[in-house]
Design an enzyme around this catalytic site. Structure first.
Site, PDB file in Angstrom:
ATOM      1  N   GLU A 278       0.829  -1.204   0.000  1.00 37.45           N
ATOM      2  CA  GLU A 278       0.000   0.000   0.000  1.00 37.45           C
ATOM      3  C   GLU A 278       0.870   1.262   0.000  1.00 37.45           C
ATOM      4  O   GLU A 278       0.526   2.266  -0.629  1.00 37.45           O
ATOM      5  CB  GLU A 278      -0.941  -0.009   1.218  1.00 37.45           C
ATOM      6  CG  GLU A 278      -2.089   0.974   1.086  1.00 37.45           C
ATOM      7  CD  GLU A 278      -3.330   0.528   1.866  1.00 37.45           C
ATOM      8  OE1 GLU A 278      -3.618  -0.679   1.904  1.00 37.45           O
ATOM      9  OE2 GLU A 278      -3.982   1.394   2.431  1.00 37.45           O
ATOM     10  N   GLU A 281       2.100   1.741  -3.509  1.00 40.61           N
ATOM     11  CA  GLU A 281       0.999   2.255  -4.336  1.00 40.61           C
ATOM     12  C   GLU A 281       0.743   3.734  -4.027  1.00 40.61           C
ATOM     13  O   GLU A 281       0.575   4.558  -4.931  1.00 40.61           O
ATOM     14  CB  GLU A 281      -0.258   1.428  -4.022  1.00 40.61           C
ATOM     15  CG  GLU A 281      -1.477   1.786  -4.835  1.00 40.61           C
ATOM     16  CD  GLU A 281      -2.704   0.976  -4.397  1.00 40.61           C
ATOM     17  OE1 GLU A 281      -2.679   0.349  -3.317  1.00 40.61           O
ATOM     18  OE2 GLU A 281      -3.686   0.988  -5.156  1.00 40.61           O
ATOM     19  N   CYS A 298      -8.720  -2.489   3.374  1.00 38.55           N
ATOM     20  CA  CYS A 298      -8.703  -3.738   4.153  1.00 38.55           C
ATOM     21  C   CYS A 298     -10.031  -4.035   4.825  1.00 38.55           C
ATOM     22  O   CYS A 298     -10.258  -5.166   5.233  1.00 38.55           O
ATOM     23  CB  CYS A 298      -7.557  -3.768   5.153  1.00 38.55           C
ATOM     24  SG  CYS A 298      -7.174  -2.222   5.889  1.00 38.55           S
ATOM     25  N   SER A 318      -7.502   1.453  -2.694  1.00 37.57           N
ATOM     26  CA  SER A 318      -6.239   0.741  -2.912  1.00 37.57           C
ATOM     27  C   SER A 318      -6.499  -0.614  -3.565  1.00 37.57           C
ATOM     28  O   SER A 318      -7.505  -1.277  -3.272  1.00 37.57           O
ATOM     29  CB  SER A 318      -5.549   0.539  -1.560  1.00 37.57           C
ATOM     30  OG  SER A 318      -4.568  -0.446  -1.667  1.00 37.57           O
ATOM     31  N   LYS A 353     -15.980 -10.006   7.033  1.00 35.40           N
ATOM     32  CA  LYS A 353     -14.955 -10.877   6.441  1.00 35.40           C
ATOM     33  C   LYS A 353     -15.580 -12.149   5.878  1.00 35.40           C
ATOM     34  O   LYS A 353     -15.021 -12.791   4.998  1.00 35.40           O
ATOM     35  CB  LYS A 353     -13.883 -11.220   7.482  1.00 35.40           C
ATOM     36  CG  LYS A 353     -12.996 -10.043   7.860  1.00 35.40           C
ATOM     37  CD  LYS A 353     -11.973  -9.733   6.779  1.00 35.40           C
ATOM     38  CE  LYS A 353     -11.121  -8.534   7.138  1.00 35.40           C
ATOM     39  NZ  LYS A 353     -10.374  -7.997   6.000  1.00 35.40           N
ATOM     40  N   GLU A 356     -16.377 -11.118   2.504  1.00 31.71           N
ATOM     41  CA  GLU A 356     -15.136 -10.958   1.731  1.00 31.71           C
ATOM     42  C   GLU A 356     -14.591 -12.326   1.310  1.00 31.71           C
ATOM     43  O   GLU A 356     -14.164 -12.516   0.165  1.00 31.71           O
ATOM     44  CB  GLU A 356     -14.092 -10.213   2.572  1.00 31.71           C
ATOM     45  CG  GLU A 356     -12.804  -9.912   1.810  1.00 31.71           C
ATOM     46  CD  GLU A 356     -11.738  -9.267   2.686  1.00 31.71           C
ATOM     47  OE1 GLU A 356     -11.843  -8.078   2.980  1.00 31.71           O
ATOM     48  OE2 GLU A 356     -10.796  -9.971   3.080  1.00 31.71           O
ATOM     49  N   GLU A 361     -13.446 -12.765  -6.406  1.00 31.30           N
ATOM     50  CA  GLU A 361     -12.078 -12.290  -6.649  1.00 31.30           C
ATOM     51  C   GLU A 361     -11.058 -13.064  -5.824  1.00 31.30           C
ATOM     52  O   GLU A 361      -9.877 -13.104  -6.157  1.00 31.30           O
ATOM     53  CB  GLU A 361     -11.925 -10.811  -6.245  1.00 31.30           C
ATOM     54  CG  GLU A 361     -12.732  -9.809  -7.035  1.00 31.30           C
ATOM     55  CD  GLU A 361     -14.058  -9.485  -6.377  1.00 31.30           C
ATOM     56  OE1 GLU A 361     -14.656 -10.375  -5.728  1.00 31.30           O
ATOM     57  OE2 GLU A 361     -14.520  -8.348  -6.526  1.00 31.30           O
ATOM     58  N   CYS A 497     -11.305  -2.387  14.125  1.00 32.67           N
ATOM     59  CA  CYS A 497     -11.589  -3.822  14.271  1.00 32.67           C
ATOM     60  C   CYS A 497     -11.749  -4.271  15.721  1.00 32.67           C
ATOM     61  O   CYS A 497     -12.432  -5.254  15.977  1.00 32.67           O
ATOM     62  CB  CYS A 497     -10.481  -4.642  13.640  1.00 32.67           C
ATOM     63  SG  CYS A 497     -10.473  -4.499  11.861  1.00 32.67           S
TER      64      CYS A 497
HETATM   65 FE1  HC1 Z   1      -9.043  -6.184  10.808  1.00 25.29          FE
HETATM   66 FE2  HC1 Z   1      -7.359  -6.315   8.957  1.00 25.29          FE
HETATM   67  S1  HC1 Z   1      -7.152  -4.984  10.774  1.00 25.29           S
HETATM   68  S2  HC1 Z   1      -9.502  -5.606   8.634  1.00 25.29           S
HETATM   69  O1  HC1 Z   1      -9.750  -4.615  11.129  1.00 25.29           O
HETATM   70  O2  HC1 Z   1      -6.665  -4.996   7.784  1.00 25.29           O
HETATM   71  O3  HC1 Z   1     -11.268  -8.059  10.588  1.00 25.29           O
HETATM   72  O4  HC1 Z   1      -8.120  -7.199  13.453  1.00 25.29           O
HETATM   73  O5  HC1 Z   1      -7.754  -8.822  10.323  1.00 25.29           O
HETATM   74  O6  HC1 Z   1      -7.730  -8.334   6.758  1.00 25.29           O
HETATM   75  O7  HC1 Z   1      -4.614  -7.372   9.730  1.00 25.29           O
HETATM   76  C1  HC1 Z   1     -10.460  -7.316  10.817  1.00 25.29           C
HETATM   77  C2  HC1 Z   1      -8.552  -6.805  12.540  1.00 25.29           C
HETATM   78  C3  HC1 Z   1      -7.965  -7.683  10.146  1.00 25.29           C
HETATM   79  C4  HC1 Z   1      -7.507  -7.570   7.580  1.00 25.29           C
HETATM   80  C5  HC1 Z   1      -5.615  -7.001   9.353  1.00 25.29           C
END
Ligand code: HC1
Ligand code: SF4
Length: 558
Positions: A278, A281, A298, A318, A353, A356, A361, A497
């Protein structure tokens, strides 16, 4: 000084916005279903009634304290009144408590016990059977357990600015619904799970993916690997006999080994890779002065929000995969060389998540990189199921070849963490004192929107850190109106998080303890910057050589 009288005792009024807050000060916690200090006051459940000096009843949540006011909080009449409300709610409620996902974590159950409800005098109502919407990959809604407190509606509208759910119909037909009663999966819902955090009953719960995980662990033909997100380690909480905020990563590793996982990794290594990618980028975009501000990628709730509400900003997002996906893509790519099938589990603080992980993808030949996402809440359940005495466990270390993480990777778990990790990489001064000055740049703290500037060469980087999607909307509107930012971190959940929708419920002080715990974990690591993690170098030089773009990036604009 101004005073009011509570149950015959004078209590000073010190600017509290309602009677409830005054009562907290003197150790009285009235029952409430619909009151959350972050949400607007609805005053619908009537559980927090107090008796005034003229015998009238006032809702403590919506009545401001006044000098000279005299109230009683615990009279025979109030107790009868509260019991009545509880019985009416229970008559309209699916009472499968022992098999409910929220069993023992339910305010209605708690209050029924606290107010000694021994039976329900009213007949069962139409809404007293299960009425589930299982369409979302992140949460399950059951209208049969909804008590119409409206907490989820206000969370989704006021804090998240999503508006996926609202009240529909009137009187006894009233329900909480998506527009036109569509399945949640077809609504604007972004899966953040914050509605389930405030839901006092089992009407909105985190989707449960425990079964396939046990099945994979049991299967000798399958290698089970697991990664643990940064924010999980500080939130296992009192249910397991540890303090909120205490870093129990070592115990989690020990427990997962006992449960039968073959390999255990830390998502913070994925976060270290995210920092490298990141930053690169970001610097490239700065150099070419294109697609600024860079918006972080993220948080899956935020990515979905941007896709659904602001596709015009997707080019700014990103292209880095989330740390969870970077970690998983690498592991699955490695496993392709082995004859043993791999089942990869991610333990996350986040309900989004789950969505996700299911995105196309993030699959190779139709097989998802992450086979199952378990939230912290589900991990706690599995630990309890296993009979593991968590608090007694001796800590153990994660596995090689991914067994080392930097503090920069760990701080991803709090709002501002991604920004701080990237800044540690961006600034050329790598001294210890510089770490301190970056820590004080403005990204820390729980405010929903933080803005600041950091010197960079002969210019300043203008940065915003957002948590809670309402603030994302606000800052995007300003960008659309022409205001310049270079970098904007967005996390859907207020606080980041550590306060994710899949974490156990946390009071404000628990949330603070979790953030502190994350920063403490960072301070205790000898490597604080992602680029100084030797395993990061190994990953680039040996493990993903020639595949960096394929495994670590994604294009959300397509
Ligand atoms: Fe998160 Fe991440 S910080 S998004 O908040 O960028 O869920 O903890 O795992 O993928 O590392 C959540 C937390 C996590 C991702 C990272
Ligand atoms: Fe709204 Fe988030 Fe709940 Fe979806 S998961 S209904 S976006 S609060």
């Amino acid at each position: 000084k101004q005073y009011m009288t509570v149950d015959g005792i004078p209590v000073e009024i010190e600017g509290e916005k309602n009677i409830l807050e005054v009562l907290h000060k003197v150790g009285i916690k009235l029952p409430t279903f619909c009151y959350h200090s972050d949400l607007s006051i609805y005053g619908a459940c009537r559980m927090c009634m107090v008796e005034n000096e003229w015998g009238g009843l006032d809702a403590a949540c919506s009545t401001p304290p006044k000098a000279g006011m005299k109230i009683k909080t615990n009279t025979e009449r109030l107790r009868r009144y509260r019991k009545n409300i509880l019985e009416l709610i229970l008559a309209n409620h699916c009472r499968d408590c022992t098999t409910c996902e929220n069993n023992s974590n339910c305010k209605l159950q708690d209050l029924a016990m606290r107010f000694n409800i021994e039976g329900v005098r009213f007949p069962n109502n139409a809404h007293s059977t299960k009425d589930e919407d299982p369409s979302s990959l992140c949460i399950t809604r059951d209208a049969g357990k909804c008590i119409l407190c409206g907490d989820c509606v206000r969370m989704c509208n006021e804090i998240q600015n999503v508006g996926a759910i609202d009240f529909a119909f009137r009187g006894s037909k009233m329900v909480i619904s998506t527009a036109f009663g569509k399945p949640l999966a077809e609504s604007p819902c972004v899966g953040c799970g914050q509605c389930s955090v405030v839901c006092p009953t089992g009407a909105i719960v985190v989707k449960n993916n425990i079964k396939p995980v046990w099945k994979a662990i049991e299967d000798p033909e399958v290698k089970t690997t697991v990664q643990i997100a940064p924010a999980v380690r500080v939130a296992l909480g009192r249910e397991l006999g540890v303090k909120d905020g205490e870093n129990v990563m070592g115990k989690i590793v020990a427990a997962l080994r006992r449960m039968g996982f073959d390999e255990i990794y830390d998502t913070a290594l994925g976060a270290d890779l995210t920092v490298i990618e990141e930053t690169e980028e970001f610097l490239a975009r700065l150099e070419e002065n294109r697609d600024l501000p860079l918006l972080t990628s993220c948080c899956p709730g935020w990515v979905q929000y941007c896709e659904k509400k602001h596709p015009e900003f997707l080019k700014n997002v990103s292209t880095c995969r989330s740390p969870m996906q970077m970690m998983a893509s690498i592991l699955k790519d490695q496993s392709a060389k082995s004859s043993r099938k791999m089942f990869h589990v991610a333990i996350m603080p986040c309900t989004g998540k789950k969505f996700e992980a299911a995105r196309e993808e993030f699959a190779q030949d139709g097989i998802p990189n992450v086979d199952a996402v378990l939230t912290t809440q589900e991990l706690i359940r599995m630990l309890k199921e296993s009979g593991i005495m968590f608090s007694e466990l001796e800590p153990e270390a994660i596995d090689m070849p991914f067994g080392m993480v930097s503090g920069a990777g760990v701080i991803f778990g709090v709002t501002g963490g991604v920004t701080e990790a990237v800044l540690r990489r961006v600034v050329s001064n790598k001294s210890r004192s510089e770490l301190l000055s970056i820590a004080n740049a403005g990204q820390r703290g729980t405010d929903g929107l933080k803005e600041f500037e950091v010197p960079y060469g002969d210019r300043a980087l203008r940065i915003a850190v957002v948590s809670g999607l309402r603030h994302a909307e606000e800052v995007l509107a300003r960008v659309a109106a022409g205001e310049h930012f270079d970098f904007i971190e967005v996390m859907a959940c207020p606080g980041g998080c550590v306060c994710g929708g899949g974490q156990p419920y946390a009071t404000v002080s628990d949330q603070q303890a979790r953030s502190k715990g994350i920063y403490k974990a960072d301070r205790l690591l000898s490597i604080r910057r992602s680029e100084e993690n030797p395993l990061v170098t190994t990953v680039y030089q040996d493990i993903i050589k020639g595949k960096v773009h394929e495994l670590l990036h994604v294009d959300y604009t397509q």
